[in-house]
Design a protein around this motif. Sequence first.
Motif, mmCIF file in Angstrom:
data_model
loop_
_atom_site.group_PDB
_atom_site.id
_atom_site.type_symbol
_atom_site.label_atom_id
_atom_site.label_comp_id
_atom_site.label_asym_id
_atom_site.label_seq_id
_atom_site.Cartn_x
_atom_site.Cartn_y
_atom_site.Cartn_z
ATOM 1 N N GLY A 1 0.819 -1.201 0.000
ATOM 2 C CA GLY A 1 0.000 0.000 0.000
ATOM 3 C C GLY A 1 0.850 1.246 0.000
ATOM 4 O O GLY A 1 2.085 1.196 0.049
ATOM 5 N N THR A 2 0.188 2.401 -0.051
ATOM 6 C CA THR A 2 0.857 3.697 0.024
ATOM 7 C C THR A 2 0.534 4.316 1.381
ATOM 8 O O THR A 2 -0.648 4.497 1.731
ATOM 9 C CB THR A 2 0.389 4.630 -1.102
ATOM 10 O OG1 THR A 2 0.720 4.032 -2.363
ATOM 11 C CG2 THR A 2 1.084 5.978 -1.005
ATOM 12 N N ASP B 1 17.277 23.960 20.216
ATOM 13 C CA ASP B 1 16.909 25.296 20.701
ATOM 14 C C ASP B 1 15.406 25.537 20.654
ATOM 15 O O ASP B 1 14.958 26.656 20.910
ATOM 16 C CB ASP B 1 17.624 26.376 19.867
ATOM 17 C CG ASP B 1 17.352 26.226 18.378
ATOM 18 O OD1 ASP B 1 17.905 25.292 17.787
ATOM 19 O OD2 ASP B 1 16.581 27.029 17.815
ATOM 20 N N GLY B 2 14.612 24.516 20.332
ATOM 21 C CA GLY B 2 13.173 24.636 20.452
ATOM 22 C C GLY B 2 12.397 24.904 19.182
ATOM 23 O O GLY B 2 11.164 25.010 19.219
ATOM 24 N N ARG B 3 13.041 25.019 18.032
ATOM 25 C CA ARG B 3 12.291 25.179 16.780
ATOM 26 C C ARG B 3 11.610 23.858 16.421
ATOM 27 O O ARG B 3 12.148 22.791 16.698
ATOM 28 C CB ARG B 3 13.236 25.590 15.644
ATOM 29 C CG ARG B 3 13.741 27.039 15.768
ATOM 30 C CD ARG B 3 14.870 27.327 14.791
ATOM 31 N NE ARG B 3 16.056 26.546 15.135
ATOM 32 C CZ ARG B 3 16.769 25.856 14.261
ATOM 33 N NH1 ARG B 3 16.424 25.829 12.977
ATOM 34 N NH2 ARG B 3 17.840 25.192 14.661
ATOM 35 N N THR B 4 10.425 23.949 15.832
ATOM 36 C CA THR B 4 9.669 22.744 15.506
ATOM 37 C C THR B 4 9.306 22.724 14.025
ATOM 38 O O THR B 4 9.254 23.769 13.362
ATOM 39 C CB THR B 4 8.387 22.653 16.341
ATOM 40 O OG1 THR B 4 7.562 23.794 16.065
ATOM 41 C CG2 THR B 4 8.713 22.589 17.828
ATOM 42 N N ALA B 5 9.070 21.519 13.527
ATOM 43 C CA ALA B 5 8.657 21.357 12.135
ATOM 44 C C ALA B 5 7.947 20.034 11.984
ATOM 45 O O ALA B 5 8.197 19.077 12.734
ATOM 46 C CB ALA B 5 9.860 21.425 11.198
ATOM 47 N N THR B 6 7.018 19.979 11.034
ATOM 48 C CA THR B 6 6.316 18.753 10.680
ATOM 49 C C THR B 6 6.609 18.439 9.217
ATOM 50 O O THR B 6 6.551 19.328 8.365
ATOM 51 C CB THR B 6 4.804 18.893 10.893
ATOM 52 O OG1 THR B 6 4.544 19.136 12.279
ATOM 53 C CG2 THR B 6 4.077 17.627 10.459
ATOM 54 N N LYS B 7 6.930 17.191 8.933
ATOM 55 C CA LYS B 7 7.294 16.779 7.585
ATOM 56 C C LYS B 7 6.596 15.471 7.265
ATOM 57 O O LYS B 7 6.467 14.593 8.132
ATOM 58 C CB LYS B 7 8.813 16.589 7.498
ATOM 59 C CG LYS B 7 9.340 16.278 6.114
ATOM 60 C CD LYS B 7 9.601 17.529 5.320
ATOM 61 C CE LYS B 7 10.317 17.219 4.025
ATOM 62 N NZ LYS B 7 10.640 18.437 3.277
ATOM 63 N N THR B 8 6.124 15.321 6.024
ATOM 64 C CA THR B 8 5.488 14.077 5.608
ATOM 65 C C THR B 8 6.165 13.546 4.347
ATOM 66 O O THR B 8 6.784 14.298 3.589
ATOM 67 C CB THR B 8 3.991 14.273 5.321
ATOM 68 O OG1 THR B 8 3.837 15.195 4.235
ATOM 69 C CG2 THR B 8 3.264 14.769 6.548
ATOM 70 N N THR B 9 6.033 12.258 4.145
ATOM 71 C CA THR B 9 6.521 11.621 2.930
ATOM 72 C C THR B 9 5.648 10.403 2.639
ATOM 73 O O THR B 9 5.024 9.841 3.549
ATOM 74 C CB THR B 9 7.997 11.206 3.056
ATOM 75 O OG1 THR B 9 8.487 10.791 1.781
ATOM 76 C CG2 THR B 9 8.174 10.065 4.034
ATOM 77 N N GLN B 10 5.598 10.025 1.380
ATOM 78 C CA GLN B 10 4.824 8.862 0.976
ATOM 79 C C GLN B 10 5.751 7.652 0.867
ATOM 80 O O GLN B 10 6.791 7.705 0.216
ATOM 81 C CB GLN B 10 4.149 9.103 -0.375
ATOM 82 C CG GLN B 10 3.161 10.260 -0.386
ATOM 83 C CD GLN B 10 1.937 9.977 0.457
ATOM 84 O OE1 GLN B 10 1.339 8.902 0.363
ATOM 85 N NE2 GLN B 10 1.539 10.944 1.275
ATOM 86 N N VAL B 11 5.355 6.573 1.526
ATOM 87 C CA VAL B 11 6.094 5.318 1.438
ATOM 88 C C VAL B 11 5.220 4.320 0.684
ATOM 89 O O VAL B 11 4.096 4.018 1.113
ATOM 90 C CB VAL B 11 6.459 4.770 2.829
ATOM 91 C CG1 VAL B 11 7.133 3.409 2.697
ATOM 92 C CG2 VAL B 11 7.373 5.747 3.556
#
Length: 495
Positions: free
Chosen positions: A347-348, A359-369
């Motif tokens: 599946g995908t 230092d507290g910076r945040t990020a959200t990242k997505t990828t398709q497997v």
Amino acid sequence: MLLSMRSRGRIALATALTAAFALLVPGVAHAAPPSNDDLDQATAITALPFTAQQDTSEATKAVDDPSWCQSYDVRGSVWFRYTATADGYLRASTTGSDPEMILAVHTGTRGALRGVDNGCGVGQDVTFVAKAGTTYSIMVSGYDVPGGALSLSLDSVPAAANDDFAGAQPVPALPFSAQPDFSVASYEADEPGSTCQSDGNTVPSVWYAYTNTGEAKSVTARTTGDGSAVSVYTGTSLPELTQVACKNDSYGQPTAFRAAAGATYYVRVTGPSRTYQPTTLFLDDAPALEPSIYQSPSSPTVYDTVSFSAESWNDIDQPMTVDWDFGDGATAPAGTGTVSHHYATDGTYTVTLHATSPDGRTATKTTQVVVTTHDVGIAKFTVPTAAREGDSKSISVDVSNTRYAESATVVLSRNDGNWWRTVATLTLTVPARPTKTVRFPFAYTFTPDDAADGKVVFRAQLQLDYPVRDARPSDNEVIAIATTVKPRGTRIAAV
């Protein structure tokens, strides 16, 4: 003895010629050395600021001229002497001289001269700490010629305004940069240590104060310049400062710290008193955290364990704390290392990471497997047990496939004792069927060489069209039991 008339005539002629030559050739003047050519005749400097212009091209070298300041052979020197009237910094300069000169500052008397700290400069200004009542002897010399047109100045200079913690220079806004002059800076008692500079308590320092007037954010600090370092502290006085970030010059790489709203941070910059490369401080807002997701393998199957990690090109982002959502209902708690996951079905899947920098910076990242499992296999390989020279016999390879319709190729080879030689190649479509197989038919005619060897070993190899990858290639190759081969006319058992 009386001279003959002829001798007296020759002498008179020579005298006349000498006199005539003297009238034709101008006289050559031999200039005297400068009046301050020796330490004992040093020019007295009685008041500051002091300037002097002097021709030192005829300067000479005394046998006891000191040479601690430079590795060059002193060709000629002149001397100046000044007795300090107050404690503080003095700066001597030969800017404008031709050629460049060597400056060397000493204390003591002849035969016992000592160079002062930072009192040496080859083509550079010299700034040193003077003590009231101390006499300083300044030697100026050439290093490739005896001297030339000297321009000398000496003056007192104030200490750096932000030399002490109490005088920290305010940072008005970001981005901010400054080039501190460490020649007029010093180490202040009770200055805190720095984790990134082992000699932080022995080198000069200057101070800056940054107050974050907005919302909480991350700030970067870095320096360029050999031997420099930047340290960031919280607190209100030297004894109680707490380090929150530190970085040496490290090719200009920054450090980062979290600046709370309304909080003041004290930035200390350290560096050597003398350097051929100026030190520059840079303060700026930290860039956004932009992690990337690395997975291995890149095209997984249900038989693989997939590894995930969060990566970033920026040093200040590491080590990131990351929690994972694998897209199939499974998650991994926050951590800093590589995580692994197994997908049970094709599946995908949308994989999501939530990353936080130190230092507290945040990020959200997505990828398709994309999980896709191709799996074909050789279910049966049939070869004759015996044959005669010249016989043409059938050989078959049965291929199984239970997942996707595949275009599969079987390569049939025989071993000649040293190498596998391809006999035939056949490509067929193999439907996905849970119980049935597809037969790949071949025929082989046995040769005199086969009969001479007495046997033939066949190999079947199963391949999928690139870029499709078989998930379990271990069942894609079979080597059959050898076929016995007899010469023509020999009787063999029925096969």
